[in-house]
Motif scaffolding. Sequence first.
Motif, PDB file in Angstrom:
ATOM      1  N   ARG A 259      40.300  35.327  44.693  1.00 47.48           N
ATOM      2  CA  ARG A 259      41.039  34.174  45.237  1.00 47.48           C
ATOM      3  C   ARG A 259      42.514  34.491  45.446  1.00 47.48           C
ATOM      4  O   ARG A 259      43.172  33.857  46.228  1.00 47.48           O
ATOM      5  CB  ARG A 259      40.914  32.991  44.287  1.00 47.48           C
ATOM      6  CG  ARG A 259      39.488  32.598  44.049  1.00 47.48           C
ATOM      7  CD  ARG A 259      39.177  31.326  44.761  1.00 47.48           C
ATOM      8  NE  ARG A 259      37.826  30.920  44.446  1.00 47.48           N
ATOM      9  CZ  ARG A 259      36.920  30.699  45.371  1.00 47.48           C
ATOM     10  NH1 ARG A 259      37.215  30.839  46.622  1.00 47.48           N
ATOM     11  NH2 ARG A 259      35.713  30.331  45.034  1.00 47.48           N
TER      12      ARG A 259
ATOM     13  N   THR B  85      37.483  32.090  52.449  1.00 48.82           N
ATOM     14  CA  THR B  85      36.883  32.313  51.136  1.00 48.82           C
ATOM     15  C   THR B  85      35.871  31.224  50.820  1.00 48.82           C
ATOM     16  O   THR B  85      34.764  31.498  50.350  1.00 48.82           O
ATOM     17  CB  THR B  85      37.968  32.372  50.049  1.00 48.82           C
ATOM     18  OG1 THR B  85      38.863  33.436  50.353  1.00 48.82           O
ATOM     19  CG2 THR B  85      37.378  32.585  48.677  1.00 48.82           C
TER      20      THR B  85
ATOM     21  N   VAL C 230      34.510  37.257  45.296  1.00 48.17           N
ATOM     22  CA  VAL C 230      35.674  37.153  46.164  1.00 48.17           C
ATOM     23  C   VAL C 230      36.888  36.860  45.317  1.00 48.17           C
ATOM     24  O   VAL C 230      36.889  35.930  44.516  1.00 48.17           O
ATOM     25  CB  VAL C 230      35.482  36.033  47.215  1.00 48.17           C
ATOM     26  CG1 VAL C 230      36.711  35.898  48.078  1.00 48.17           C
ATOM     27  CG2 VAL C 230      34.250  36.307  48.051  1.00 48.17           C
TER      28      VAL C 230
END
Length: 81
Positions: free
Chosen positions: A53, A30, A51
């Motif tokens: 988490r 990530t 993205v």
Amino acid sequence: VSQLNAVTQQNASASEELAATAEEMNAQATSLQDLISQFKTDAEPAASVAVSRTPPASAPRRHAMPSPALAAAGTGDFVKF
């Protein structure tokens, strides 16, 4: 029986280590994706990538497959190590 117990404990320990490693690799991926998303090339414009988490609450947990030794233990067969 004690050997089967020891192997089961080793498998559980290895499974926990793999889960922790997978989480760490996910965090690193990530982070890398965040860094790479800042660059652009002539071929395509830079895009902001959203993205997550943390996995969504509905995401199923993945469980490790039982080892051949444990699978064989249920059938009466034994696997040599």
